[in-house]
Design a protein around this motif. Structure first.
Motif, short mmCIF file in Angstrom:
data_model
loop_
_atom_site.label_atom_id
_atom_site.label_comp_id
_atom_site.label_asym_id
_atom_site.label_seq_id
_atom_site.Cartn_x
_atom_site.Cartn_y
_atom_site.Cartn_z
N UNK A 1 -32.88 -2.46 -4.62
CA UNK A 1 -33.31 -3.84 -4.44
C UNK A 1 -33.19 -4.62 -5.75
N UNK A 2 -33.68 -4.00 -6.84
CA UNK A 2 -33.68 -4.72 -8.12
C UNK A 2 -32.26 -4.93 -8.65
N UNK A 3 -31.37 -3.93 -8.46
CA UNK A 3 -29.99 -4.13 -8.92
C UNK A 3 -29.36 -5.30 -8.20
N UNK A 4 -29.60 -5.36 -6.88
CA UNK A 4 -29.00 -6.46 -6.12
C UNK A 4 -29.59 -7.80 -6.56
N UNK A 5 -30.90 -7.82 -6.78
CA UNK A 5 -31.55 -9.05 -7.24
C UNK A 5 -30.91 -9.50 -8.56
N UNK A 6 -30.76 -8.54 -9.49
CA UNK A 6 -30.17 -8.87 -10.79
C UNK A 6 -28.75 -9.39 -10.63
N UNK A 7 -27.96 -8.71 -9.78
CA UNK A 7 -26.56 -9.13 -9.62
C UNK A 7 -26.47 -10.51 -9.00
N UNK A 8 -27.31 -10.77 -7.99
CA UNK A 8 -27.24 -12.08 -7.32
C UNK A 8 -27.65 -13.19 -8.28
N UNK A 9 -28.73 -12.95 -9.05
CA UNK A 9 -29.19 -13.98 -9.98
C UNK A 9 -28.16 -14.21 -11.08
N UNK A 10 -27.59 -13.12 -11.60
CA UNK A 10 -26.56 -13.26 -12.64
C UNK A 10 -25.37 -14.05 -12.10
N UNK A 11 -24.97 -13.70 -10.85
CA UNK A 11 -23.84 -14.39 -10.24
C UNK A 11 -24.14 -15.87 -10.05
N UNK A 12 -25.37 -16.15 -9.63
CA UNK A 12 -25.76 -17.55 -9.41
C UNK A 12 -25.60 -18.34 -10.72
N UNK A 13 -26.09 -17.74 -11.82
CA UNK A 13 -25.97 -18.39 -13.12
C UNK A 13 -24.53 -18.57 -13.53
N UNK A 14 -23.76 -17.50 -13.34
CA UNK A 14 -22.35 -17.53 -13.74
C UNK A 14 -21.58 -18.55 -12.91
N UNK A 15 -22.03 -18.72 -11.66
CA UNK A 15 -21.38 -19.67 -10.76
C UNK A 15 -21.35 -21.08 -11.32
N UNK A 16 -22.48 -21.48 -11.98
CA UNK A 16 -22.52 -22.83 -12.56
C UNK A 16 -21.43 -23.00 -13.60
#
Lengths: 89, 567
Positions: free
Chosen positions: A58-73
């Motif tokens: 769960x935490x790995x996915x949370x980290x990846x999604x949040x990182x991706x969201x930031x990188x997306x900007x």
């Protein structure tokens, strides 16, 4: 959705979705509880902790999604970004 | 016992496919890979054929369990792809695909670097043709970028091979370590084809531009041939662990950013090849078995995923997640096959991904590589996130896009069902595959505790997906990958250089014109002979002077001469 519920495909009716969520949560609970019966000693100790797979997944996915969201900007561009432009002007 | 490369059968088939039509072509498409498979299994271990070329020993056919394993899946994939594609693909694409698979099979049996290079370039050429068969302007430009990338990679590989040949006098394929310029160049050449950083963007740039059928072929050969070459040439090269882990994460992050379904799957190839590259870096027998087994399983489930996305593209003409959704209603077969492929790529228990990818994690654990193991585990969760759920969810479920396309045509459906069946077969009966691996091992994937661990990992990733769904709303965007360096920065630099050169060119031209003008004016003023008889209008040195003036000048000059000479 403006369609009445009985016209919807059975899979997307609200009561089915509710059942799927309950079923899913039950399944999740079972996979964690099953560790009481089938122990996993792990290779490094830490990965044998109770519920490690669940928390780590769960935490790995949370980290990846949040990182991706930031990188997306930073990295997202309109689809026509690479379209040929007239360089002669 | 055979001493010719089975690749030649596929090359001949490609030629016949290009020249024939109708039933005959279909027959060749179906029979040639089967004959090739038979020929592959006739090749015994060791060098089967050798000849001399420019003082080098060329070994076009060398057998080993590893080589047969890869050649088997390459030939099998040609058959499966041929079945999937033959009714809709252009003849150019079919012929190129079979020649492309011939290149992959040729590399599989190459006993020396020169033979390997030859088939390597065959792959580069014919895969470019497949990209071009996409038929759109975007496919044309992507194909050109793809060709430049692979031909440059070929040059780098060739530089390394020649350096090594001069240095050691041998072009034999043998385990190397990246210790000097030559071996680094060979490694770099191989890694370009494996879609390693910093050039991994070529894959996600080119593959999704090919046709609905072309991607199925493209996903199978180039990167996996590079994996085979890395297993043969660089087992245990520890730099590959880091490169592999980077590829794994790069694939996940960019697949999460992506909106185009086929580009999501293209990024997941980079991710999956990352697992294999990392395993080769670990380099133990278990790890190399894992890399080989994972490549074998990956080719099938990635082809299955590309097929399901291909059917959707073929039926709807769409590939963007924002335009798709709700297709499970009318495309149940494609949906179920896509889900099976998605579960397999996520290494769900009872699929081929579980029985092969866990070999790699096991190898990392055996070597006590804690961080590698944890990153591989996190990546397994990430794969479920980006390919296992994201792909089927946004394409087949999500919202009702209003699209009601027909399900797959029979041949595409059959190809998907076969691939899905193999994914499950290898997951339920891993002992079908394990004896074919290069090294003997005692490994049992299904231990209750481990299965529970993976179920926790994957199902809680699924929970994370649905909880975080609002954060993953699809946008109609693309994401900048490293191809920005050559598609934007490179172009800008080239245009900038052009502008600077243009400025100096303009400056030079105007100065030259000024000088020309002055010289002309000078000439007219002093030497000119205007078209008039009137000597007064002529320039100073062009006039007729009176004889007395001339005599005076001569006298003056002679006097000056005498003065200077006798002084």
């Amino acid at each position: 959705m403006t369609e009445p519920d009985d016209k919807l495909h059975w899979l997307v009716r609200p009561e089915t979705i509710k059942k799927l969520w309950w079923g899913g949560c039950l399944l999740l609970a079972l996979t964690v509880l099953a560790q009481f019966v089938f122990g996993f000693e792990g290779y490094f100790g830490i990965d044998g902790w109770f519920g490690f797979g669940a928390v780590f997944g769960f935490l790995s996915c949370l980290a990846m999604v949040l990182f991706t969201k930031g990188l997306g900007y930073l990295l997202k561009r309109p689809e026509n970004y690479y379209d040929p432009v007239d360089h002669d002007d | 016992m055979t001493d010719f490369s089975p690749a030649l059968i596929m090359l001949a088939a490609a030629l016949v496919i290009a020249l024939t039509r109708g039933t005959l072509r279909t027959a060749v498409l179906m029979i040639a890979p089967v004959v090739t498979l038979w020929a592959v299994w006739q090749i015994e271990d060791g060098v089967q054929a050798s000849l001399f070329f420019l003082d080098y020993v060329i070994e076009p056919v060398e057998g080993s369990p590893l080589r047969r394993l890869f050649a088997t899946i390459f030939a099998g994939m040609a058959l499966l792809g041929g079945l999937f594609a033959y009714r809709t693909a252009k003849w150019q694409e079919l012929a190129a695909a079979y020649a492309y698979s011939a290149g992959a099979i040729g590399v599989s049996f190459a006993g020396d670097l020169i033979t390997m290079f030859l088939f390597w370039e065959i792959m580069a050429l014919f895969s470019t043709v497949i990209v071009w068969c996409g038929g759109t302007p975007a496919a044309r430009t992507a194909g050109i970028r793809y060709a430049i990338m692979h031909l440059s990679g070929g040059v780098i590989l060739k530089v390394g091979i020649e350096g090594l040949a001069i240095q050691t006098g041998s072009v034999d394929i043998r385990p190397l370590l990246a210790t000097d310029f030559n071996t680094w160049m060979i490694l770099a050449g191989l890694l370009i084809n494996a879609a390693a950083p910093p050039v991994s963007a070529w894959l996600a740039d080119a593959y999704p531009e090919s046709s609905a059928t072309g991607t199925v072929f493209l996903s199978a050969f180039t990167t996996k041939t590079a994996v085979l070459a890395l297993i043969l040439l660089y087992p245990g090269e520890s730099v590959l662990i880091g490169i592999g882990l980077y590829m794994i994460m790069h694939g996940i992050i960019f697949a999460l950013l992506e909106n185009d379904a086929r580009r999501i799957l293209a990024y997941s190839i980079i991710n999956q090849v990352g697992f294999m590259v990392c395993a080769i870096g670990i380099g133990t027998e278990m790890a190399l078995n894992g890399a080989a087994a994972h490549a074998f399983a990956h080719i099938i489930y990635k082809a299955l995923l590309m097929m399901s996305a291909g059917v959707v593209l073929y039926r709807t003409g769409k590939s963007r997640c924002t335009e798709l959704g709700g297709l499970y209603r009318t495309m149940p077969l494609t949906c179920i096959c896509g889900i099976i492929g998605a579960l397999a790529i996520s290494s769900f228990p009872l699929t081929s991904g579980f029985t092969t990818k866990t070999l790699i994690s096991q190898a990392a654990a055996d070597q006590q590589l804690l961080w590698t193991y944890l990153l591989l585990t996190a990546a397994s969760a990430g794969v479920f996130l980006h390919a296992g759920i994201k792909y089927p969810w946004f394409v087949f479920f999500q919202k009702d896009s209003g699209l009601r396309p027909k399900d797959a045509p029979w041949n595409m459906g059959l190809a998907m069902v076969i691939a899905a069946a193999v994914c499950i077969l290898l997951g339920v009966f891993p002992d079908l595959l394990y004896p074919l691996l290069p090294y003997e091992m005692d490994y049992h994937p299904y231990k209750a505790g481990k299965v529970i661990f993976y179920l926790q990992l994957l199902l809680f990733s699924g929970l994370a997906f649905f909880i975080l769904l609002p954060l993953m709303k699809r946008t109609e965007t693309i994401s900048l990958d490293t191809d920005w360096l050559w598609r934007r920065l490179g172009v800008s630099i080239a245009l900038g250089i052009g502008r600077v050169m243009g400025f100096f060119g303009g400056l030079l031209t105007s100065q030259r014109k000024n000088v020309q003008g002055s010289v002309k004016q000078f000439t007219v003023n002093y030497l000119g002979q205007p078209h008039t008889a009137d000597s007064e209008e002529r320039s100073i040195f062009g006039r007729s002077w009176q004889i007395g003036t001339t005599a005076l000048w001569i006298a003056l000059l002679l006097s000056a001469y005498i003065l200077v000479y006798y002084r």
